[in-house]
Design an enzyme around this catalytic site. Structure first.
Site, PDB file in Angstrom:
ATOM      1  N   LYS A 108       0.844  -1.196   0.000  1.00 30.25           N
ATOM      2  CA  LYS A 108       0.000   0.000   0.000  1.00 30.25           C
ATOM      3  C   LYS A 108       0.878   1.243   0.000  1.00 30.25           C
ATOM      4  CE  LYS A 108      -3.939   1.981   2.562  1.00 30.25           C
ATOM      5  NZ  LYS A 108      -4.840   1.808   3.714  1.00 30.25           N
TER       6      LYS A 108
ATOM      7  N   SER B 234      -9.664   2.038   3.025  1.00 30.73           N
ATOM      8  CA  SER B 234      -8.795   2.721   2.093  1.00 30.73           C
ATOM      9  C   SER B 234      -7.778   1.805   1.392  1.00 30.73           C
ATOM     10  CB  SER B 234      -8.011   3.815   2.835  1.00 30.73           C
ATOM     11  OG  SER B 234      -7.197   3.260   3.849  1.00 30.73           O
TER      12      SER B 234
ATOM     13  N   SER C  35     -10.079  -0.269   7.335  1.00 28.29           N
ATOM     14  CA  SER C  35      -9.531  -0.112   5.982  1.00 28.29           C
ATOM     15  C   SER C  35      -8.853  -1.342   5.408  1.00 28.29           C
ATOM     16  CB  SER C  35      -8.550   1.073   5.958  1.00 28.29           C
ATOM     17  OG  SER C  35      -9.240   2.285   6.079  1.00 28.29           O
TER      18      SER C  35
END
Length: 539
Positions: A183, A258, A282
């Site tokens: 990420k 996210s 997330s």
């Protein structure tokens, strides 16, 4: 028996994780539950056996609907098999899961990490060949899924170095040759790390995050950086400053957020596994939306060093993969004390995969004596009927396996969201003050220092980030600190007490991950001058 779960009719057999029918992506939003129409099959979680029903549905999404399923680059068939217990042995210095005494070899689960590692160590395939396969799939699917912000230029070099070590009989790690995505709010010294924000566009940190460094040391091949809502502030990945990621099962829907880029990359088989971060769901929510396994560890289990801070008391680094076994292996690699993070846990790191019970060693009533509690506040108004139906079916199945299932009320549960939206923005207001255009990242032209500060932040941050900074700054201001921030901290303590009380009476608490299926792209956002902003939802 479960008055809040009594519904008429039933849903088609649709798998929550990891299989799914294309028309309704991940409808259950449960981490471990499927419908009663599916045949019984074991699914094991950490520490305790956890059985569910599962089925596999074949179907694939546009633009591949007319192609042969075997050639479809977006996954059309994903199976989850039983996890197994193991002991750790040494082979070429690499930790390998070995079958425990009496275990049937056929009980071994589908594990991308184990498969890749075995292929590399047994010379069935080279690390370079495996990396090329994943990169080919990534490049073929990426124009449609848009899960990556950056694809590494050194992935093949890393794979070639691993092959060289194997050729020289040198030691390699437990993730030897495994292609993993990261990420983009985790620092990587050899790739841009933007946090999904224009204010850090092109920024390359001089170091790796601790979790990333441990993956490299374990032999993983890093394929690139995945998309996210800007600085992790969002739940659909539409809040990225660069692009909107699509759900691989239905390109018109969001992957969640996210960590939506990481979840979509795993679901589309662009990588074997991916790192994500979780502040308020997330990892768990996008894992549910994309039909993969998401693990959010306990706070402090994995070092946060090198993570771009959003809310420091809530941020956690975790992982997403296609099986529980894979997440167990990844957690064992990443976990542990780190002198660079004072909040990291000092507890020893066990071999998590060794606690997964083999199917052939389980009794017909493996949950006998265990108490499961369904959190009443998570199955009330606003939760989709399909989700409630799946919870009901799962509860009945758990009872059939010997457990006692009851509804549990957490009186302060509903206070969690308002408390979060005070505490998280307050911490973000402080953490994001470092992005001022001086030390790193985007710098706007200004006549003087204060003007440069304001223009850099104004042009570099997206609307949602600005909104949360304003909310947090307000909550921390002298006149409102006691009324908002301190009170929210007190509510946080009360919620913790309610959970502790419930867990004293129950072994496991159950709830949906989200109240609905993955929603349509654009349904919760409007665009103002090209920037995303929260708008009306059509859920």
């Amino acid at each position: 028996m479960f008055p809040h779960l009594r519904l008429s009719g039933s849903l088609p057999c649709l798998a929550a994780m990891p299989s799914i029918a294309p028309a309704m992506p991940t409808p259950s939003h449960l981490r471990f539950f499927l419908t009663s129409a599916c045949p019984p099959h074991p699914f094991l979680s950490f520490g305790k056996s956890f059985f569910v029903r599962y089925c596999t549905r074949i179907g694939y999404t546009k633009p591949y609907q007319d192609q042969d399923p075997k050639q479809c680059p977006i996954p059309s068939k994903m199976q989850m098999e039983s996890s197994f217990g193991g002991i750790v042995c040494k082979s070429r210095g690499c930790q390998t899961l070995c079958q425990p005494p009496g275990a049937n070899v056929q009980q071994r689960p589908v594990s991308e990490i184990c498969r890749i590692r075995d292929d590399v160590l047994q010379r069935k395939k080279s690390a370079v060949q495996i990396t090329e396969d994943y990169l080919s799939r990534l490049h073929e699917t990426e124009p449609h899924v848009k899960s990556f912000l950056y694809v590494s230029e050194k992935a093949l070099e890393e794979a070639a170095e691993l092959d060289r070590k194997l050729g020289n009989n040198e030691e390699v790690g437990p993730l030897a040759g495994v292609p993993i995505a990261v990420k983009d709010n985790l620092c990587t010294h050899d790739m841009p790390s933007t946090g999904g924000s224009r204010i850090l566009e092109g920024y390359r940190p001089p170091y790796d995050a601790t979790a990333v460094r441990k993956l490299r040391e374990a032999g993983a091949v890093l394929l690139g950086k995945t998309n996210l809502d800007e600085f992790g502030m969002g739940s659909s990945t539409e809040g990225s400053a660069f692009q909107v990621t699509s759900n691989p099962w239905d390109l018109s829907r969001v992957p969640g957020g996210s960590s939506g880029g990481s979840a979509a990359a795993v679901a589309a088989r662009q990588c074997a596994a991916a790192l994500g971060t979780d502040t308020g769901g997330s990892i768990r929510q996008p894992a549910s939306f994309c039909g993969v396994v998401g693990l959010k560890p306990t706070y402090g289990r994995v070092s946060r060093f090198g993570l771009m801070a959003y809310a420091s008391s809530l941020d956690v680094i975790g992982c997403l993969a296609s099986s529980v076994l894979d997440t167990a292996i990844l957690l064992s690699v990443m976990a542990g004390e780190d002198k660079s993070d004072a909040t990291s846990s000092k507890k020893d790191v066990p071999t998590y995969a060794a606690s997964l019970l083999p199917l052939n060693l389980a009794s017909s009533k493996p949950f006998e004596g265990l108490k499961f509690g369904i959190i009443l506040e998570t199955i009330g108004e606003g939760v989709n009927d399909g989700v409630l139906s799946l919870i009901r079916d799962a509860a009945l199945h758990i009872e059939a396996l010997g457990a006692t299932v009851t509804e549990v009320s957490l009186p302060t549960f509903s206070k969690g969201l308002p408390a979060y939206y005070v505490l998280a923005p307050a911490e973000a207001s402080s953490n994001l003050a470092r992005y001022d255009g001086v030390r790193f990242g985007f710098r706007a032209d200004g006549d003087e220092l204060v003007s440069m500060y304001g223009q850099s932040r104004g042009q570099g941050f997206g609307l949602e980030v600005k909104r949360r900074i304003l909310m947090g700054t307000y909550a921390l201001s002298a006149g409102y600190y006691e009324a908002f921030y301190r009170r929210s901290q007190q509510v946080r303590t009360l919620i913790q007490k309610d959970f502790r009380t419930a867990l004293e009476e129950n072994d496991v608490l159950l709830s949906p991950v989200a109240p609905t299926a993955a929603f349509k792209i654009g349904s919760t956002f409007i665009r103002i001058h090209g920037s995303p902003s929260l708008g009306e939802s059509d859920w």
